[in-house]
Design a protein around this motif. Structure first.
Motif, PDB file in Angstrom:
ATOM      1  N   ARG A  33       0.860  -1.186   0.000  1.00 15.33           N
ATOM      2  CA  ARG A  33       0.000   0.000   0.000  1.00 15.33           C
ATOM      3  C   ARG A  33       0.894   1.233   0.000  1.00 15.33           C
ATOM      4  NH1 ARG A  33      -2.262   3.724   3.518  1.00 15.33           N
ATOM      5  NH2 ARG A  33      -4.462   4.215   3.206  1.00 15.33           N
ATOM      6  N   SER A 272      -8.961   1.481   5.825  1.00 16.20           N
ATOM      7  CA  SER A 272      -7.956   1.612   4.766  1.00 16.20           C
ATOM      8  C   SER A 272      -8.217   2.781   3.825  1.00 16.20           C
ATOM      9  CB  SER A 272      -7.868   0.313   3.967  1.00 16.20           C
ATOM     10  OG  SER A 272      -9.124  -0.010   3.393  1.00 16.20           O
ATOM     11  N   ASP A 273      -9.481   3.218   3.723  1.00 11.24           N
ATOM     12  CA  ASP A 273      -9.803   4.305   2.799  1.00 11.24           C
ATOM     13  C   ASP A 273     -10.099   5.617   3.513  1.00 11.24           C
ATOM     14  OD1 ASP A 273     -12.131   3.446   3.972  1.00 11.24           O
ATOM     15  OD2 ASP A 273     -13.360   3.655   2.154  1.00 11.24           O
ATOM     16  N   ARG A 336      -9.123  14.187   1.569  1.00 13.92           N
ATOM     17  CA  ARG A 336     -10.466  13.861   1.094  1.00 13.92           C
ATOM     18  C   ARG A 336     -11.027  14.965   0.206  1.00 13.92           C
ATOM     19  NH1 ARG A 336     -12.920   9.283   3.835  1.00 13.92           N
ATOM     20  NH2 ARG A 336     -14.780   9.945   2.752  1.00 13.92           N
TER      21      ARG A 336
END
Length: 343
Positions: A33, A272-273, A336
């Motif tokens: 990741r 994870s997001d 975001r």
């Protein structure tokens, strides 16, 4: 060169014994990741500066307490000391006056509104909402965050209607901790109901977990992560309990950086997001340096008031560094898609 080798090559870390298995696992996870840029948050809650990360000389993002230093719960981990550095705003007119002065004189970009709780872990914000709404209307650039404490759907919608941008709330996953540390007769389910009510609004919702809240023991943190993973949140903030706030008759152990790191890994995996950040509170000194290093290697998106040497570590493992003079719960741009309130 492995991350363990890179740690030992950095002057600040050359004499520190890290858990090599944890570091190796974090390196392996980063290969699967890719790590995002790391943001350093330096809000003006307190004076801050290191050789490689400078603070802000303006009061661009202060914290206000509507109860000054008073809190009816007086929880064992805090003893209301977390309110001490906040600016008192014990009536709405005082808040409005101070905000207007800071907009004029200090280029105010936003603020945190907080306060001590009543015995049901509720903060009496109701009479402040008209003022918050007025300030937001006149100064739309201001980013406003609030500690929600426990609330219901009606109160969550009232926060939203006032123009609050970010709702911050603590999530506790163990009933024993609520009872013994908070001295509170409310179930774990009330914390999840609060999160659900906030998540049903358009506000950015940023839950917090205090690692080691149960007198320095890990108890309920993983359940709290599960609760948060069930709801729409904009970010997660983790902090580590600071034992020196505790009363002498109820001492806290110090959470080891390795135990904190295990919670870090679980948080990064289960959300994870979602941006995961290391907040303001954690033990100082060598503990902070090691804890911040684990957070950096765990792929945290941001760290508040980073320790000396963390910039060098981020560079060594290929993470570009950014800085925002704002609370880690509110400066979410680049994470975001929000617009920054950095000074």
């Amino acid at each position: 060169m492995t991350w363990n080798d890179r740690l030992s090559s950095i002057e600040m870390f050359e004499d520190i014994e890290f858990n090599t298995d944890i570091v190796a696992a974090l390196e392996a996870a980063a290969e699967a990741r890719p790590l995002a840029p790391l943001r350093f948050f330096t809000p003006t809650f307190r004076a801050y500066g290191t050789e490689d990360v400078k603070g802000c000389n303006k009061n661009s993002f202060p914290a206000f307490s509507i109860t000054a230093g008073a809190c009816a719960l007086n929880c064992d981990h805090c003893q209301a000391k977390i309110l001490d550095p906040m600016i008192p705003a014990t009536d709405p007119a005082m808040l409005e006056r101070k905000v207007r002065d800071l907009v004029l004189l200090q280029d105010l970009q936003g603020f945190l509104l907080s306060g001590g709780s009543n015995r049901r872990n509720e903060v009496p914000y109701e009479r402040y909402y008209p003022t918050v709404e007025k300030l937001k209307r006149e100064f739309p650039h201001l980013k406003i965050a609030m500690h929600s404490a426990l609330l219901d759907d009606v109160k969550a919608r009232r926060m939203e209607a006032a123009g609050v941008d970010v709702a911050m709330t603590d999530i506790i996953g163990a009933q024993e901790t609520i009872r013994d540390v908070y001295h509170l007769d409310r179930p774990v389910e009330d914390f999840e109901r609060t999160l659900a009510a906030l998540s049903a609004t358009s506000m950015d919702v940023v839950p917090h977990i205090v690692i080691g809240l149960h007198y320095g023991r890990i108890l309920g943190e993983f359940n709290a992560l599960d609760i948060i993973a069930r709801h729409r949140v904009s970010a997660l903030v983790l902090v580590v309990v600071m034992p020196y706030y505790a009363p002498s008759n109820r001492p806290f152990e110090t959470v080891t950086p390795e135990d904190a790191a295990r919670v870090f890994v679980a948080a990064r995996e289960r959300l994870s997001d979602v941006p995961v950040q290391l907040g303001c509170a954690r033990p100082a000194g060598m503990h902070k340096l090691i804890t911040d290093a684990y957070a950096t290697m765990a792929g945290f998106d941001g760290i508040a008031y980073p320790a000396e040497g963390i910039r060098a570590l981020a560079t060594a493992i290929g993470r570009p560094v950014e800085q925002a003079h704002a609370c880690c719960s509110i400066a979410l741009d680049g994470l975001r898609g929000r617009t920054a309130c950095a000074a």
